[in-house]
Structures are given as structure tokens and as C-alpha cells.
Design a protein around this motif. Structure first.
Motif, PDB file in Angstrom:
ATOM      1  N   TYR A  93      -0.820   2.693   5.720  1.00 12.41           N
ATOM      2  CA  TYR A  93      -0.430   3.583   4.633  1.00 12.41           C
ATOM      3  C   TYR A  93       1.036   3.967   4.781  1.00 12.41           C
ATOM      4  O   TYR A  93       1.454   4.405   5.868  1.00 12.41           O
ATOM      5  CB  TYR A  93      -1.255   4.867   4.665  1.00 12.41           C
ATOM      6  N   CYS A  94       1.800   3.832   3.718  1.00 13.05           N
ATOM      7  CA  CYS A  94       3.150   4.359   3.778  1.00 13.05           C
ATOM      8  C   CYS A  94       3.137   5.808   3.308  1.00 13.05           C
ATOM      9  O   CYS A  94       2.249   6.226   2.562  1.00 13.05           O
ATOM     10  CB  CYS A  94       4.121   3.529   2.949  1.00 13.05           C
ATOM     11  N   TYR A  95       4.091   6.562   3.805  1.00 12.66           N
ATOM     12  CA  TYR A  95       4.208   7.950   3.390  1.00 12.66           C
ATOM     13  C   TYR A  95       5.681   8.300   3.234  1.00 12.66           C
ATOM     14  O   TYR A  95       6.565   7.626   3.757  1.00 12.66           O
ATOM     15  CB  TYR A  95       3.532   8.889   4.392  1.00 12.66           C
ATOM     16  N   ALA A  96       5.911   9.364   2.496  1.00 18.84           N
ATOM     17  CA  ALA A  96       7.259   9.888   2.328  1.00 18.84           C
ATOM     18  C   ALA A  96       7.188  11.404   2.405  1.00 18.84           C
ATOM     19  O   ALA A  96       6.259  12.012   1.875  1.00 18.84           O
ATOM     20  CB  ALA A  96       7.852   9.450   0.992  1.00 18.84           C
ATOM     21  N   ARG A  97       8.169  11.965   3.083  1.00 17.80           N
ATOM     22  CA  ARG A  97       8.217  13.420   3.196  1.00 17.80           C
ATOM     23  C   ARG A  97       9.454  13.925   2.468  1.00 17.80           C
ATOM     24  O   ARG A  97      10.563  13.435   2.695  1.00 17.80           O
ATOM     25  CB  ARG A  97       8.252  13.848   4.655  1.00 17.80           C
ATOM     26  N   ALA A  98       9.227  14.886   1.596  1.00 19.46           N
ATOM     27  CA  ALA A  98      10.307  15.507   0.848  1.00 19.46           C
ATOM     28  C   ALA A  98      10.161  17.013   1.034  1.00 19.46           C
ATOM     29  O   ALA A  98       9.270  17.615   0.440  1.00 19.46           O
ATOM     30  CB  ALA A  98      10.227  15.139  -0.633  1.00 19.46           C
ATOM     31  N   GLY A  99      10.989  17.574   1.874  1.00 17.11           N
ATOM     32  CA  GLY A  99      10.852  18.986   2.203  1.00 17.11           C
ATOM     33  C   GLY A  99       9.532  19.227   2.909  1.00 17.11           C
ATOM     34  O   GLY A  99       9.234  18.602   3.924  1.00 17.11           O
ATOM     35  N   THR A 100       8.715  20.092   2.345  1.00 15.53           N
ATOM     36  CA  THR A 100       7.410  20.404   2.948  1.00 15.53           C
ATOM     37  C   THR A 100       6.281  19.568   2.358  1.00 15.53           C
ATOM     38  O   THR A 100       5.122  19.727   2.749  1.00 15.53           O
ATOM     39  CB  THR A 100       7.075  21.888   2.755  1.00 15.53           C
ATOM     40  N   LEU A 101       6.618  18.681   1.447  1.00 17.70           N
ATOM     41  CA  LEU A 101       5.602  17.890   0.768  1.00 17.70           C
ATOM     42  C   LEU A 101       5.531  16.493   1.361  1.00 17.70           C
ATOM     43  O   LEU A 101       6.552  15.891   1.696  1.00 17.70           O
ATOM     44  CB  LEU A 101       5.921  17.800  -0.730  1.00 17.70           C
ATOM     45  N   THR A 102       4.318  15.974   1.475  1.00 14.14           N
ATOM     46  CA  THR A 102       4.086  14.610   1.954  1.00 14.14           C
ATOM     47  C   THR A 102       3.355  13.825   0.876  1.00 14.14           C
ATOM     48  O   THR A 102       2.370  14.304   0.314  1.00 14.14           O
ATOM     49  CB  THR A 102       3.262  14.621   3.245  1.00 14.14           C
ATOM     50  N   TYR A 103       3.873  12.648   0.612  1.00 13.49           N
ATOM     51  CA  TYR A 103       3.297  11.771  -0.396  1.00 13.49           C
ATOM     52  C   TYR A 103       2.756  10.517   0.285  1.00 13.49           C
ATOM     53  O   TYR A 103       3.311  10.060   1.286  1.00 13.49           O
ATOM     54  CB  TYR A 103       4.361  11.390  -1.427  1.00 13.49           C
ATOM     55  N   TRP A 104       1.701   9.967  -0.290  1.00 14.51           N
ATOM     56  CA  TRP A 104       1.040   8.801   0.296  1.00 14.51           C
ATOM     57  C   TRP A 104       0.958   7.666  -0.699  1.00 14.51           C
ATOM     58  O   TRP A 104       0.697   7.885  -1.882  1.00 14.51           O
ATOM     59  CB  TRP A 104      -0.379   9.174   0.729  1.00 14.51           C
ATOM     60  N   GLY A 105       1.114   6.460  -0.180  1.00 12.72           N
ATOM     61  CA  GLY A 105       0.818   5.285  -0.967  1.00 12.72           C
ATOM     62  C   GLY A 105      -0.623   4.861  -0.717  1.00 12.72           C
ATOM     63  O   GLY A 105      -1.298   5.364   0.184  1.00 12.72           O
ATOM     64  N   GLN A 106      -1.087   3.917  -1.505  1.00 10.36           N
ATOM     65  CA  GLN A 106      -2.417   3.377  -1.245  1.00 10.36           C
ATOM     66  C   GLN A 106      -2.337   2.497  -0.008  1.00 10.36           C
ATOM     67  O   GLN A 106      -1.273   2.057   0.385  1.00 10.36           O
ATOM     68  CB  GLN A 106      -2.924   2.577  -2.460  1.00 10.36           C
ATOM     69  N   GLY A 107      -3.403   2.271   0.650  1.00  7.21           N
ATOM     70  CA  GLY A 107      -3.380   1.475   1.861  1.00  7.21           C
ATOM     71  C   GLY A 107      -3.286  -0.010   1.579  1.00  7.21           C
ATOM     72  O   GLY A 107      -3.657  -0.492   0.506  1.00  7.21           O
ATOM     73  N   THR A 108      -2.787  -0.725   2.574  1.00  9.14           N
ATOM     74  CA  THR A 108      -2.777  -2.177   2.513  1.00  9.14           C
ATOM     75  C   THR A 108      -3.417  -2.688   3.809  1.00  9.14           C
ATOM     76  O   THR A 108      -3.068  -2.247   4.902  1.00  9.14           O
ATOM     77  CB  THR A 108      -1.354  -2.728   2.297  1.00  9.14           C
ATOM     78  N   GLN A 109      -4.347  -3.607   3.671  1.00 10.23           N
ATOM     79  CA  GLN A 109      -5.135  -4.064   4.818  1.00 10.23           C
ATOM     80  C   GLN A 109      -4.367  -5.112   5.610  1.00 10.23           C
ATOM     81  O   GLN A 109      -3.848  -6.080   5.049  1.00 10.23           O
ATOM     82  CB  GLN A 109      -6.455  -4.661   4.349  1.00 10.23           C
ATOM     83  N   VAL A 110      -4.319  -4.910   6.917  1.00 10.61           N
ATOM     84  CA  VAL A 110      -3.773  -5.899   7.838  1.00 10.61           C
ATOM     85  C   VAL A 110      -4.896  -6.305   8.779  1.00 10.61           C
ATOM     86  O   VAL A 110      -5.511  -5.457   9.429  1.00 10.61           O
ATOM     87  CB  VAL A 110      -2.590  -5.326   8.641  1.00 10.61           C
ATOM     88  N   THR A 111      -5.163  -7.595   8.821  1.00  6.83           N
ATOM     89  CA  THR A 111      -6.207  -8.114   9.696  1.00  6.83           C
ATOM     90  C   THR A 111      -5.607  -9.184  10.592  1.00  6.83           C
ATOM     91  O   THR A 111      -5.009 -10.135  10.090  1.00  6.83           O
ATOM     92  CB  THR A 111      -7.372  -8.702   8.898  1.00  6.83           C
ATOM     93  N   VAL A 112      -5.761  -9.009  11.887  1.00  2.85           N
ATOM     94  CA  VAL A 112      -5.224  -9.966  12.852  1.00  2.85           C
ATOM     95  C   VAL A 112      -6.402 -10.629  13.552  1.00  2.85           C
ATOM     96  O   VAL A 112      -7.199  -9.968  14.219  1.00  2.85           O
ATOM     97  CB  VAL A 112      -4.322  -9.272  13.884  1.00  2.85           C
ATOM     98  N   SER A 113      -6.502 -11.936  13.378  1.00  6.85           N
ATOM     99  CA  SER A 113      -7.612 -12.677  13.975  1.00  6.85           C
ATOM    100  C   SER A 113      -7.233 -13.172  15.365  1.00  6.85           C
ATOM    101  O   SER A 113      -6.077 -13.511  15.629  1.00  6.85           O
ATOM    102  CB  SER A 113      -7.989 -13.856  13.085  1.00  6.85           C
ATOM    103  N   SER A 114      -8.230 -13.223  16.228  1.00  2.00           N
ATOM    104  CA  SER A 114      -7.974 -13.670  17.611  1.00  2.00           C
ATOM    105  C   SER A 114      -8.163 -15.171  17.748  1.00  2.00           C
ATOM    106  O   SER A 114      -8.606 -15.840  16.818  1.00  2.00           O
ATOM    107  CB  SER A 114      -8.917 -12.931  18.563  1.00  2.00           C
TER     108      SER A 114
END
Length: 114
Positions: A93-114
Motif C-alpha cells: 500500500y502506498c501512503y501520503a502524509r500531509a500535515g496530520t492527515l494520512t492518505y492511502w492508495g489501494q493495495g497492489t499484490q506482490v507474490t514471490v515464488s520460491s
């Protein structure tokens, strides 16, 4: 501020991915951008951040492998992930902080196979 994350996917151990986070709206108010991740059954974990002075911070588990950067106009932030491991598998999830407020993006899935 609205955030749109992209760049996740499936990769083999040792591979690389680059996540992008595009910000829109009141982007001039943003002073910190970064990334959290959440593995299945786990807590959301802060892994990287970058502030207005381009100072970066990383959690120990990704130091030396991940690199965060941002555009000067604060419109985009990137997370370059190298030498990926199965334990990096999570929703990012990416986020951004502006003063006292925090904003979130939607998640993006990362899958690492062995």
C-alpha cells in the motif's frame, strides 16, 4: 489527495519489481510518501518512506534491496524492489502524509515464488 498504486505481480525469487504510486489532488500539501505492506495474517508494516527533503527510511528487512524515490513535483513515488524473497509476498500500500492527515492508495499484490 488520491493515490493510485500499481506495479505488483508475480515474480521468482531473486527477481525485481517496481511499484508506482501516483498522487492527485492537493499534492503540494504532501510532505511524506511511502509504502506499507501486509502479508496474509500479518499486520500492516511500514517498509519505506521519503520526505520532502528526499530523506529515506527503510525497515531492516528491505535495506539494501528496496529503494524508494519520488518525483520532485510530489506527483509520483516509486519503490524499486530487487532481490525479492518469498517473505516479501504481501499486499503493498502506498501512503501520503500531509500535515496530520494520512492518505492511502489501494493495495497492489506482490507474490514471490520460491
Amino acid at each position: 489527495v488520491q493515490l493510485q498504486a500499481s506495479g505488483g505481480g508475480l515474480v521468482q525469487t531473486g527477481g525485481s519489481l517496481r511499484l508506482s504510486c501516483v498522487a492527485s489532488g492537493s499534492i503540494l500539501s504532501i510532505n511524506v510518501m511511502g509504502w506499507y505492506r501486509q502479508a496474509p495474517g500479518g499486520l500492516r508494516e511500514l517498509i519505506a518512506s521519503i520526505d520532502s527533503g528526499d530523506r529515506t527510511s527503510y525497515t531492516d528487512s528491505v535495506k539494501g534491496r528496496f529503494s524508494i524515490s519520488r518525483e520532485k513535483d510530489k506527483s509520483k513515488a516509486y519503490l524499486q524492489m530487487n532481490s525479492l524473497k518469498p517473505e516479501d509476498t504481501a499486499v503493498y500500500y502506498c501512503y501520503a502524509r500531509a500535515g496530520t492527515l494520512t492518505y492511502w492508495g489501494q493495495g497492489t499484490q506482490v507474490t514471490v515464488s520460491s
